[in-house]
Design a protein around this motif. Sequence first.
Motif, short mmCIF file in Angstrom:
data_model
loop_
_atom_site.label_atom_id
_atom_site.label_comp_id
_atom_site.label_asym_id
_atom_site.label_seq_id
_atom_site.Cartn_x
_atom_site.Cartn_y
_atom_site.Cartn_z
N GLN A 104 0.94 -1.26 0.11
CA GLN A 104 0.01 -0.11 -0.27
C GLN A 104 0.54 1.06 0.07
O GLN A 104 0.57 2.19 -0.98
N ALA A 105 2.37 0.89 0.83
CA ALA A 105 2.30 2.43 0.74
C ALA A 105 3.58 2.07 -0.63
O ALA A 105 3.99 3.90 -0.87
N ARG A 106 3.95 1.42 -1.38
CA ARG A 106 4.67 1.49 -2.44
C ARG A 106 3.56 1.93 -3.41
O ARG A 106 3.94 2.73 -4.30
N LEU A 107 2.50 1.77 -3.53
CA LEU A 107 1.01 2.46 -4.32
C LEU A 107 0.64 3.77 -4.07
O LEU A 107 0.85 4.68 -4.85
N ALA A 108 1.11 4.16 -3.14
CA ALA A 108 1.26 5.58 -2.82
C ALA A 108 2.16 6.47 -3.16
O ALA A 108 1.41 7.52 -4.38
N GLU A 109 3.22 5.66 -3.14
CA GLU A 109 4.22 6.63 -3.46
C GLU A 109 4.91 6.91 -5.34
O GLU A 109 4.68 7.47 -5.57
N GLN A 110 3.91 5.33 -6.70
CA GLN A 110 4.57 5.06 -7.44
C GLN A 110 3.08 6.29 -7.72
O GLN A 110 2.78 7.20 -9.00
N TYR A 111 1.42 6.73 -6.86
CA TYR A 111 0.74 7.75 -7.31
C TYR A 111 1.32 9.20 -7.14
O TYR A 111 0.49 10.42 -7.71
N GLY A 112 2.09 9.44 -6.24
CA GLY A 112 3.06 10.42 -5.49
C GLY A 112 2.17 10.94 -4.73
O GLY A 112 2.17 12.61 -4.63
N PHE A 113 1.81 10.03 -3.51
CA PHE A 113 0.91 10.15 -2.54
C PHE A 113 1.95 9.67 -1.59
O PHE A 113 2.02 8.77 -1.53
N PRO A 114 2.10 10.83 -0.36
CA PRO A 114 2.95 10.36 1.22
C PRO A 114 2.72 9.02 1.64
O PRO A 114 3.42 8.46 2.85
N THR A 115 1.41 8.54 2.40
CA THR A 115 0.67 7.69 2.58
C THR A 115 -0.63 7.16 2.25
O THR A 115 -0.73 7.33 1.25
N TRP A 116 -0.40 5.67 2.29
CA TRP A 116 -1.37 5.05 1.96
C TRP A 116 -3.63 5.82 1.95
O TRP A 116 -4.02 6.18 1.43
N ALA A 117 -2.83 6.43 3.14
CA ALA A 117 -4.87 7.07 3.83
C ALA A 117 -4.08 8.38 2.84
O ALA A 117 -6.09 8.50 2.35
N ALA A 118 -3.48 9.29 2.31
CA ALA A 118 -3.72 10.14 1.78
C ALA A 118 -4.12 9.65 0.06
O ALA A 118 -4.79 10.34 -0.99
N LEU A 119 -3.31 8.95 0.02
CA LEU A 119 -3.41 8.57 -1.75
C LEU A 119 -5.78 7.97 -1.13
O LEU A 119 -6.36 8.32 -2.80
N LYS A 120 -5.82 7.10 -0.82
CA LYS A 120 -7.26 6.72 -0.66
C LYS A 120 -8.51 7.65 -0.11
O LYS A 120 -9.17 8.12 -1.54
N THR A 121 -7.91 9.29 0.12
CA THR A 121 -8.98 10.26 0.70
C THR A 121 -8.89 10.90 -0.98
O THR A 121 -10.43 11.32 -0.76
N GLU A 122 -7.64 11.27 -1.68
CA GLU A 122 -8.21 11.50 -2.75
C GLU A 122 -8.51 10.96 -3.76
O GLU A 122 -9.38 11.51 -4.31
N VAL A 123 -8.46 9.62 -3.73
CA VAL A 123 -9.99 8.39 -4.69
C VAL A 123 -11.11 8.93 -4.37
O VAL A 123 -11.80 9.11 -5.31
N ILE A 124 -11.63 8.94 -3.06
CA ILE A 124 -12.80 9.21 -2.89
C ILE A 124 -13.25 10.83 -2.83
O ILE A 124 -14.54 11.08 -3.39
N ARG A 125 -12.08 11.59 -2.87
CA ARG A 125 -12.47 13.03 -3.63
C ARG A 125 -12.83 13.39 -4.72
O ARG A 125 -13.82 14.12 -5.12
N MET A 126 -12.54 12.63 -5.73
CA MET A 126 -12.71 12.35 -7.07
C MET A 126 -13.79 11.58 -7.37
O MET A 126 -14.29 11.96 -8.46
N ARG A 127 -13.89 10.87 -7.14
CA ARG A 127 -14.91 10.03 -7.47
C ARG A 127 -16.85 11.21 -8.11
O ARG A 127 -16.53 11.88 -7.14
#
Length: 225
Positions: free
Chosen positions: A37-60
């Motif tokens: 999860q941490a590596r995935l967030a990094e590949q999308y340019g986010f510092p944490t998995w939680a930050a990536l999930k928050t952005e996905v929810i915002r963009m829905r």
Amino acid sequence: MKDLPDNPSLDHLRQQAKNLLAGLRDIDPAATLTTAQARLAEQYGFPTWAALKTEVIRMRGRAEAAEASLAHAIAASYGLGDVVGQMRTVARADDMGRRWSLVTDRGRWAVRTMDTWWPIVDAETDVALQQAAAAAGVLLPAPVRSRAGRIVETIGGHRWRVYQGLRSGPPLLAPARSSVTRAVGGVLATIHGLRLPVDRVSPWPGTRLATRPAGPPRSARRWPP
């Protein structure tokens, strides 16, 4: 760095993390889902998995919608049936144009602009390769011709191309598990095994696009000779 689609899915995000974990475990059997999860967030340019999930929810639900008249014009030109929903963007523009999703009473269609497409070969040659690959067992979206028999049509000031919609899972990330890379290698071998005749080599692999001005590489402008 990877970009999120215009309407990202949490389910796809979780599946990407599981797929990435399988690839990581080919290298390190002790890898954990948290690591993936941490590596995935990094590949999308986010510092944490939680930050990536928050952005996905915002963009829905924030994908751009096309004018209804444009969607109807494309459907009519390509004989896709009656439009039953908004035509919405799928992802940011790439080196060919922008991808859209169009739903009619006959199904879902992958529609894209071709405004920034600089073809190495003409559309008919491109389609011939796709059809030959499909006949050899490669699963891919089938290209759709317009009512006039053309692959590319100009509608609403843009060039368009249509494919049959093909549902797929989330995109792959590196490292991919070994079974996936073997499957990808099999597909590439099938395509190369078609041995379709060619009369040139693509200029793109040998061109430093980042140092060129906007537009096609100079080598591409000379083709066809």
